[in-house]
Scaffold this motif. Structure first.
Motif, PDB file in Angstrom:
ATOM      1  N   LEU A   9     -96.010 -15.743  98.599  1.00  0.00           N
ATOM      2  CA  LEU A   9     -96.282 -14.347  98.259  1.00  0.00           C
ATOM      3  C   LEU A   9     -95.013 -13.521  98.373  1.00  0.00           C
ATOM      4  O   LEU A   9     -94.704 -12.713  97.492  1.00  0.00           O
ATOM      5  N   LEU A  10     -94.253 -13.738  99.415  1.00  0.00           N
ATOM      6  CA  LEU A  10     -93.014 -12.996  99.627  1.00  0.00           C
ATOM      7  C   LEU A  10     -91.996 -13.298  98.522  1.00  0.00           C
ATOM      8  O   LEU A  10     -91.381 -12.385  97.972  1.00  0.00           O
ATOM      9  N   VAL A  11     -91.840 -14.556  98.175  1.00  0.00           N
ATOM     10  CA  VAL A  11     -90.898 -14.940  97.120  1.00  0.00           C
ATOM     11  C   VAL A  11     -91.325 -14.323  95.789  1.00  0.00           C
ATOM     12  O   VAL A  11     -90.508 -13.783  95.040  1.00  0.00           O
ATOM     13  N   THR A  12     -92.613 -14.387  95.491  1.00  0.00           N
ATOM     14  CA  THR A  12     -93.126 -13.804  94.247  1.00  0.00           C
ATOM     15  C   THR A  12     -92.907 -12.297  94.224  1.00  0.00           C
ATOM     16  O   THR A  12     -92.466 -11.740  93.212  1.00  0.00           O
ATOM     17  N   ALA A  13     -93.201 -11.632  95.320  1.00  0.00           N
ATOM     18  CA  ALA A  13     -93.040 -10.179  95.386  1.00  0.00           C
ATOM     19  C   ALA A  13     -91.578  -9.776  95.262  1.00  0.00           C
ATOM     20  O   ALA A  13     -91.244  -8.831  94.544  1.00  0.00           O
ATOM     21  N   VAL A  14     -90.699 -10.505  95.929  1.00  0.00           N
ATOM     22  CA  VAL A  14     -89.270 -10.181  95.862  1.00  0.00           C
ATOM     23  C   VAL A  14     -88.738 -10.429  94.452  1.00  0.00           C
ATOM     24  O   VAL A  14     -88.007  -9.601  93.897  1.00  0.00           O
ATOM     25  N   THR A  15     -89.107 -11.549  93.854  1.00  0.00           N
ATOM     26  CA  THR A  15     -88.656 -11.852  92.496  1.00  0.00           C
ATOM     27  C   THR A  15     -89.153 -10.800  91.511  1.00  0.00           C
ATOM     28  O   THR A  15     -88.393 -10.302  90.676  1.00  0.00           O
ATOM     29  N   THR A  16     -90.418 -10.470  91.607  1.00  0.00           N
ATOM     30  CA  THR A  16     -90.981  -9.457  90.724  1.00  0.00           C
ATOM     31  C   THR A  16     -90.346  -8.101  90.986  1.00  0.00           C
ATOM     32  O   THR A  16     -90.029  -7.364  90.055  1.00  0.00           O
ATOM     33  N   GLY A  17     -90.138  -7.772  92.245  1.00  0.00           N
ATOM     34  CA  GLY A  17     -89.505  -6.502  92.600  1.00  0.00           C
ATOM     35  C   GLY A  17     -88.084  -6.400  92.068  1.00  0.00           C
ATOM     36  O   GLY A  17     -87.676  -5.359  91.562  1.00  0.00           O
ATOM     37  N   LEU A  18     -87.324  -7.500  92.164  1.00  0.00           N
ATOM     38  CA  LEU A  18     -85.954  -7.493  91.644  1.00  0.00           C
ATOM     39  C   LEU A  18     -85.935  -7.356  90.124  1.00  0.00           C
ATOM     40  O   LEU A  18     -85.141  -6.589  89.570  1.00  0.00           O
ATOM     41  N   THR A  19     -86.813  -8.077  89.456  1.00  0.00           N
ATOM     42  CA  THR A  19     -86.872  -7.993  87.992  1.00  0.00           C
ATOM     43  C   THR A  19     -87.292  -6.603  87.546  1.00  0.00           C
ATOM     44  O   THR A  19     -86.661  -5.991  86.672  1.00  0.00           O
ATOM     45  N   ALA A  20     -88.345  -6.095  88.153  1.00  0.00           N
ATOM     46  CA  ALA A  20     -88.811  -4.751  87.803  1.00  0.00           C
ATOM     47  C   ALA A  20     -87.776  -3.708  88.208  1.00  0.00           C
ATOM     48  O   ALA A  20     -87.570  -2.715  87.496  1.00  0.00           O
ATOM     49  N   GLY A  21     -87.103  -3.921  89.331  1.00  0.00           N
ATOM     50  CA  GLY A  21     -86.051  -3.002  89.761  1.00  0.00           C
ATOM     51  C   GLY A  21     -84.921  -2.940  88.762  1.00  0.00           C
ATOM     52  O   GLY A  21     -84.394  -1.868  88.456  1.00  0.00           O
ATOM     53  N   LEU A  22     -84.557  -4.094  88.224  1.00  0.00           N
ATOM     54  CA  LEU A  22     -83.512  -4.135  87.204  1.00  0.00           C
ATOM     55  C   LEU A  22     -83.947  -3.368  85.963  1.00  0.00           C
ATOM     56  O   LEU A  22     -83.199  -2.552  85.429  1.00  0.00           O
TER      57      LEU A  22
END
Length: 122
Positions: free
Chosen positions: A4-17
């Motif tokens: 869950l943490l890896v998915t959230a961080v990956t999604t957060g980084l992509t959306a942040g970009l």
């Protein structure tokens, strides 16, 4: 939980970009929000300036954050570091929202499944 943490961080980084790149075209002045990080006294008033250049390859626009004081003195803070700060803020906020939303859904889902299990027992 680690998945869950890896998915959230990956999604957060992509959306942040994406949420950092898109506002540059829509509202480059968002870089003014980083002024407390980059503008030091006496030059504390942020100003974002766009410079458009025309050459043989086409048109390009550069944005620069300047910090100005009341006498007109300015410092050039560039745009890379303010954009990096905005990207970091966007990624952290979106990652936190994704984690919070997922945890709330899981909590509600487990409560709902516990209720269903109790209903079947009786």
């Amino acid at each position: 939980m680690p998945r869950l943490l890896v998915t959230a961080v990956t999604t957060g980084l992509t959306a942040g970009l994406l949420t950092t790149v898109i506002p540059v075209a829509i509202w480059p002045g968002e870089a003014k929000l980083t002024a407390p990080l980059f503008c030091s006294p006496p030059t504390t008033e942020p100003m974002v300036v766009s410079d458009t250049f025309h050459d043989s390859e086409g048109t390009s626009t550069n944005y620069t954050l300047y910090c100005v004081d009341n006498r007109g003195t300015l410092t050039n803070e560039g745009f890379a570091l303010p954009m990096l700060a905005l990207f970091t803020a966007h990624a952290l906020i979106l990652t936190a929202l994704i984690l919070l939303t997922t945890l709330i859904r899981r909590t509600r889902s487990s409560r709902h499944s516990d209720t269903l299990t109790e209903d079947y027992r009786t």
